[in-house]
Design an enzyme around this catalytic site. Structure first.
Site, PDB file in Angstrom:
ATOM      1  N   GLU A  47       0.871  -1.040   0.158  1.00  0.00           N
ATOM      2  CA  GLU A  47       0.098  -0.102  -0.050  1.00  0.00           C
ATOM      3  C   GLU A  47       0.982   1.282  -0.004  1.00  0.00           C
ATOM      4  O   GLU A  47       1.474   1.798   1.026  1.00  0.00           O
ATOM      5  CB  GLU A  47      -0.969  -0.039   1.200  1.00  0.00           C
ATOM      6  CG  GLU A  47      -1.916   1.334   1.251  1.00  0.00           C
ATOM      7  CD  GLU A  47      -2.469   1.218   2.784  1.00  0.00           C
ATOM      8  OE1 GLU A  47      -2.695   0.365   3.440  1.00  0.00           O
ATOM      9  OE2 GLU A  47      -2.747   2.486   3.072  1.00  0.00           O
ATOM     10  N   ARG A  51       0.326  10.539  -0.050  1.00  0.00           N
ATOM     11  CA  ARG A  51       0.462  11.466   0.502  1.00  0.00           C
ATOM     12  C   ARG A  51       1.651  12.424   0.313  1.00  0.00           C
ATOM     13  O   ARG A  51       1.926  13.216   1.172  1.00  0.00           O
ATOM     14  CB  ARG A  51       0.897  10.677   2.138  1.00  0.00           C
ATOM     15  CG  ARG A  51      -0.380  10.223   2.780  1.00  0.00           C
ATOM     16  CD  ARG A  51      -0.040   9.633   4.123  1.00  0.00           C
ATOM     17  NE  ARG A  51      -0.852   8.789   4.486  1.00  0.00           N
ATOM     18  CZ  ARG A  51      -0.851   7.813   5.665  1.00  0.00           C
ATOM     19  NH1 ARG A  51       0.063   8.161   6.461  1.00  0.00           N
ATOM     20  NH2 ARG A  51      -1.831   6.909   5.800  1.00  0.00           N
ATOM     21  N   LYS A 135     -11.004  -1.735   6.351  1.00  0.00           N
ATOM     22  CA  LYS A 135      -9.847  -1.200   7.227  1.00  0.00           C
ATOM     23  C   LYS A 135     -10.573  -0.628   8.641  1.00  0.00           C
ATOM     24  O   LYS A 135     -11.348   0.356   8.503  1.00  0.00           O
ATOM     25  CB  LYS A 135      -8.955  -0.206   6.559  1.00  0.00           C
ATOM     26  CG  LYS A 135      -8.026   0.630   7.343  1.00  0.00           C
ATOM     27  CD  LYS A 135      -7.269   1.489   6.530  1.00  0.00           C
ATOM     28  CE  LYS A 135      -6.391   2.394   7.099  1.00  0.00           C
ATOM     29  NZ  LYS A 135      -5.395   3.220   6.323  1.00  0.00           N
TER      30      LYS A 135
HETATM   31  C1  3PG Z   1      -1.990   4.711   8.203  1.00  0.00           C
HETATM   32  O1  3PG Z   1      -1.535   5.651   7.564  1.00  0.00           O
HETATM   33  O2  3PG Z   1      -2.962   4.004   7.575  1.00  0.00           O
HETATM   34  C2  3PG Z   1      -1.805   4.627   9.349  1.00  0.00           C
HETATM   35  O3  3PG Z   1      -1.299   5.789   9.820  1.00  0.00           O
HETATM   36  C3  3PG Z   1      -0.366   3.654   9.691  1.00  0.00           C
HETATM   37  O4  3PG Z   1      -0.320   3.520  10.963  1.00  0.00           O
HETATM   38  P1  3PG Z   1       0.846   3.485  11.648  1.00  0.00           P
HETATM   39  O5  3PG Z   1       1.973   4.330  11.278  1.00  0.00           O
HETATM   40  O6  3PG Z   1       0.641   3.626  13.349  1.00  0.00           O
HETATM   41  O7  3PG Z   1       1.244   1.885  11.402  1.00  0.00           O
END
Ligand code: 3PG
Length: 218
Positions: A47, A51, A135
């Site tokens: 994924e 961003r 999710k």
């Molecule tokens: C995401 O962007 O889906 C989450 O912020 C990932 O979260 P994490 O950095 O706590 O794994």
């Protein structure tokens, strides 16, 4: 096992490995070696979050160079995001929340979508539109394993990918739950490993993640 592109579903995306890496890339040059490193560790559903300004070019590079990986787009927040992701070669989409417009766009594009939910109403909205592989985001902040346990009653048929605050240690608790198909997390691709080009570290993290045990999938 090969993943047939024509038949890829959101459930297949969640079942492929215990962890979906949530990836933030700021340099296109990192995309292909990073994807190779994850693949070498046994993780191929990737994924790449929308961003950064480089995200679409990174998706394109991975889709072009690494046919054995299945690259998807994360942080899909609009129909336009879904269209750009599909045009870049994304084969699935993950969204931090859900809107019917995003759902419709993904259906029109035949792009499997893992919509983000944090409440019962959001789960019901997704179900109304035919989405049952969801999710749970942000998982830790929105109630964690206790929330998933509560949802297993009224939403027993839903399979979740908890994401947000998941670590290699707490992943074990989530993956043991009957309504969890996999978890998502950014820990597989640390910022410093990317910056140093430490691909071996990413492979090692992927290998450890790929070997985590799950309750729901053999
Ligand atoms: C995401 O962007 O889906 C989450 O912020 C990932 O979260 P994490 O950095 O706590 O794994």
């Amino acid at each position: 096992m090969a993943v047939d592109e024509r038949q890829l579903t959101a459930v297949q995306v969640m079942r492929d490995a215990p962890v979906i890496p949530v990836i933030v890339l700021h340099a296109v040059a990192h995309a292909v070696p990073m994807a190779r490193a994850l693949l070498a560790g046994g993780i191929r559903m990737l994924e790449v979050t929308l961003r950064t300004p480089q995200a679409l070019a990174c998706i394109e590079a991975i889709a072009r160079e690494i046919p054995d990986a299945v690259v998807g787009a994360g942080t899909v927040r609009s129909a336009a995001d879904a269209r750009s992701a599909a045009a870049a070669g994304a084969r699935f989409a993950v969204s931090p929340g859900y809107t019917p417009a995003v759902g419709q766009a993904c259906r029109d594009l035949a792009l499997p979508l893992l919509p983000g939910v944090a409440t019962g109403s959001e789960i019901m909205a997704c179900q109304e539109d035919g989405f049952e592989a969801l999710k749970f985001f942000p998982a830790l902040q929105a109630g964690g394993a206790a929330m998933l346990k509560a949802w297993a009653g009224p939403f027993g048929e839903i399979r979740f990918c908890p994401t947000g605050g998941i670590t290699p240690s707490n992943a074990v608790e989530f993956l043991a739950m009957s309504n969890v198909a996999c978890v998502g997390g950014s820990w597989l691709v640390p910022v410093d490993a990317l910056a140093r080009g430490d691909w071996a570290r990413i492979t090692q993290l992927a290998r450890e993640a790929a070997s985590l045990q799950r309750a729901t999938v053999a």
